[in-house]
Design an enzyme around this catalytic site. Structure first.
Site, PDB file in Angstrom:
ATOM      1  N   THR A  61       5.726  -5.072   8.579  1.00  0.00           N
ATOM      2  CA  THR A  61       6.342  -3.732   8.613  1.00  0.00           C
ATOM      3  C   THR A  61       5.409  -2.658   8.048  1.00  0.00           C
ATOM      4  O   THR A  61       5.655  -1.466   8.248  1.00  0.00           O
ATOM      5  CB  THR A  61       7.627  -3.713   7.751  1.00  0.00           C
ATOM      6  OG1 THR A  61       7.235  -3.967   6.384  1.00  0.00           O
ATOM      7  CG2 THR A  61       8.619  -4.774   8.192  1.00  0.00           C
ATOM      8  N   ASP A  92      -8.521  -8.444  -1.323  1.00  0.00           N
ATOM      9  CA  ASP A  92      -9.149  -9.723  -0.984  1.00  0.00           C
ATOM     10  C   ASP A  92     -10.633  -9.713  -1.332  1.00  0.00           C
ATOM     11  O   ASP A  92     -11.180 -10.698  -1.830  1.00  0.00           O
ATOM     12  CB  ASP A  92      -8.980 -10.022   0.516  1.00  0.00           C
ATOM     13  CG  ASP A  92      -7.531 -10.345   0.871  1.00  0.00           C
ATOM     14  OD1 ASP A  92      -6.695 -10.385  -0.054  1.00  0.00           O
ATOM     15  OD2 ASP A  92      -7.246 -10.546   2.061  1.00  0.00           O
ATOM     16  N   ASP A  94     -10.074  -5.487   3.601  1.00  0.00           N
ATOM     17  CA  ASP A  94      -8.981  -5.624   2.627  1.00  0.00           C
ATOM     18  C   ASP A  94      -9.545  -5.566   1.214  1.00  0.00           C
ATOM     19  O   ASP A  94     -10.243  -6.487   0.769  1.00  0.00           O
ATOM     20  CB  ASP A  94      -8.245  -6.948   2.860  1.00  0.00           C
ATOM     21  CG  ASP A  94      -6.972  -7.025   2.043  1.00  0.00           C
ATOM     22  OD1 ASP A  94      -7.048  -6.837   0.808  1.00  0.00           O
ATOM     23  OD2 ASP A  94      -5.904  -7.255   2.617  1.00  0.00           O
ATOM     24  N   ARG A 121       1.797  -4.539   0.504  1.00  0.00           N
ATOM     25  CA  ARG A 121       2.203  -4.014   1.798  1.00  0.00           C
ATOM     26  C   ARG A 121       2.624  -5.177   2.678  1.00  0.00           C
ATOM     27  O   ARG A 121       1.840  -6.076   2.927  1.00  0.00           O
ATOM     28  CB  ARG A 121       0.984  -3.315   2.413  1.00  0.00           C
ATOM     29  CG  ARG A 121       1.301  -2.192   3.311  1.00  0.00           C
ATOM     30  CD  ARG A 121       0.052  -1.401   3.578  1.00  0.00           C
ATOM     31  NE  ARG A 121      -0.969  -2.144   4.295  1.00  0.00           N
ATOM     32  CZ  ARG A 121      -1.706  -1.628   5.268  1.00  0.00           C
ATOM     33  NH1 ARG A 121      -1.522  -0.383   5.632  1.00  0.00           N
ATOM     34  NH2 ARG A 121      -2.632  -2.325   5.858  1.00  0.00           N
TER      35      ARG A 121
HETATM   36  C1  PRP Z   1      -3.637  -2.341  -0.134  1.00  0.00           C
HETATM   37  C2  PRP Z   1      -4.286  -1.203  -0.908  1.00  0.00           C
HETATM   38  C3  PRP Z   1      -3.139  -0.241  -1.076  1.00  0.00           C
HETATM   39  C4  PRP Z   1      -2.380  -0.410   0.203  1.00  0.00           C
HETATM   40  C5  PRP Z   1      -2.711   0.731   1.114  1.00  0.00           C
HETATM   41  O1  PRP Z   1      -2.910  -3.149  -0.982  1.00  0.00           O
HETATM   42  O2  PRP Z   1      -4.859  -1.620  -2.119  1.00  0.00           O
HETATM   43  O3  PRP Z   1      -2.318  -0.490  -2.199  1.00  0.00           O
HETATM   44  O4  PRP Z   1      -2.824  -1.640   0.789  1.00  0.00           O
HETATM   45  O5  PRP Z   1      -1.931   0.704   2.253  1.00  0.00           O
HETATM   46  P1  PRP Z   1      -0.819   1.804   2.581  1.00  0.00           P
HETATM   47  O6  PRP Z   1      -1.431   3.122   2.260  1.00  0.00           O
HETATM   48  O7  PRP Z   1      -0.578   1.601   4.038  1.00  0.00           O
HETATM   49  O8  PRP Z   1       0.387   1.498   1.742  1.00  0.00           O
HETATM   50  P2  PRP Z   1      -2.194  -4.493  -0.484  1.00  0.00           P
HETATM   51  O9  PRP Z   1      -0.802  -4.196  -0.065  1.00  0.00           O
HETATM   52  O10 PRP Z   1      -3.066  -5.181   0.527  1.00  0.00           O
HETATM   53  O11 PRP Z   1      -2.078  -5.340  -1.804  1.00  0.00           O
HETATM   54  P3  PRP Z   1      -3.239  -5.953  -2.735  1.00  0.00           P
HETATM   55  O12 PRP Z   1      -3.905  -4.802  -3.443  1.00  0.00           O
HETATM   56  O13 PRP Z   1      -2.492  -6.848  -3.657  1.00  0.00           O
HETATM   57  O14 PRP Z   1      -4.216  -6.693  -1.833  1.00  0.00           O
HETATM   58  N1  URA Z   2      -5.329  -1.948   2.599  1.00  0.00           N
HETATM   59  C1  URA Z   2      -6.622  -2.361   2.523  1.00  0.00           C
HETATM   60  O1  URA Z   2      -6.999  -3.100   1.588  1.00  0.00           O
HETATM   61  N2  URA Z   2      -7.463  -1.941   3.471  1.00  0.00           N
HETATM   62  C2  URA Z   2      -7.113  -1.144   4.483  1.00  0.00           C
HETATM   63  O2  URA Z   2      -7.956  -0.795   5.324  1.00  0.00           O
HETATM   64  C3  URA Z   2      -5.763  -0.736   4.557  1.00  0.00           C
HETATM   65  C4  URA Z   2      -4.896  -1.150   3.594  1.00  0.00           C
END
Ligand code: PRP
Ligand code: URA
Length: 209
Positions: free
Chosen positions: A108, A203, A200, A104
């Site tokens: 944006t 993370d 997160d 994400r």
């Molecule tokens: C996080 C989570 C989802 C997304 C959710 O991933 O694991 O995939 O955000 O957000 P949304 O519903 O607003 O799209 P992230 O983009 O942080 O990537 P990561 O899993 O690599 O940390």
């Molecule tokens: N992605 C995450 O990992 N946590 C949130 O709360 C939203 C998006």
């Protein structure tokens, strides 16, 4: 409209409390996410079809049930969805695993695709998309659209925590996809994080920032 199921089993709620706790370190966080995914898999697969087979026990022959028909594919949305795969494979060891890489964009909040590798027979499989977090819904919506473009027909989405906004957005974009969650939280904050959420997920699973 698709079905939204909140799986509020006491064991899941108990473990989710520790997952949410900011003092839970990566090792325990990973183990707990895996355990909750395994418990949720039990409910997500509840309507799978069975067929009758004959089994001979040490006492006599009898009719038993085994899973019938369609095979399963688990498709984690990278990275955080990976944390749910091992737990599910413990219950569905024959499932194949596809991967969809999306992140994400921090400004944006739009998902950006960077990887896609799926089983070749994806159109014949029951697909369970995994991601711990359903925030705006953008990532899940794009992952499901990509799966449909590749021929997938039967898709379910399994998340630990969802925001009402994300649940609604997925239902509107993909009314044929049932959604399973352990909790639907209060809202999204101004940065697109789920409140109260767990922070997160990627993370915390992998110890990166
Ligand atoms: C996080 C989570 C989802 C997304 C959710 O991933 O694991 O995939 O955000 O957000 P949304 O519903 O607003 O799209 P992230 O983009 O942080 O990537 P990561 O899993 O690599 O940390
Ligand atoms: N992605 C995450 O990992 N946590 C949130 O709360 C939203 C998006």
């Amino acid at each position: 409209m698709s079905k939204v199921t909140q799986i509020a089993h006491p064991l899941i709620l108990h473990k989710l409390s520790f997952i949410r706790d900011k003092n839970t370190g990566s090792k325990d966080f990973r183990e707990l996410v895996e355990e909750v995914a395994m418990l949720m898999a039990y409910e997500v697969t509840r309507d799978m079809k069975t067929e009758t087979v004959e089994v001979e026990t040490p006492i006599c022959k009898t009719e038993c049930k085994i899973l019938a028909g369609k095979k399963v594919a688990i498709v984690p949305i990278l990275r955080a969805g990976l944390g749910m795969v091992e737990g599910m494979l413990r219950l569905i060891p024959a499932a194949k695993v596809g991967h969809i890489g999306l992140y994400r964009d921090e400004k944006t909040l739009q998902p950006v695709e960077y990887f896609c590798k799926l089983p070749q027979d994806i159109e014949e499989r029951d697909i369970i998309v995994t991601d711990p977090m359903l925030a705006t819904g953008g990532s899940a919506i794009d992952a499901i659209s990509l799966l449909k473009k590749k021929g997938a027909k039967c898709i379910r989405l399994m998340c630990l925590i969802g925001a009402p906004e994300g649940v609604k957005a997925v239902q509107e974009a993909h009314p044929d996809v049932d959604i399973y969650l352990a909790s639907i939280d209060e809202k999204l904050n101004e940065k697109g994080y789920i409140v109260p959420g767990l922070g997160d997920a990627g993370d915390r699973l992998f110890g990166t920032k």
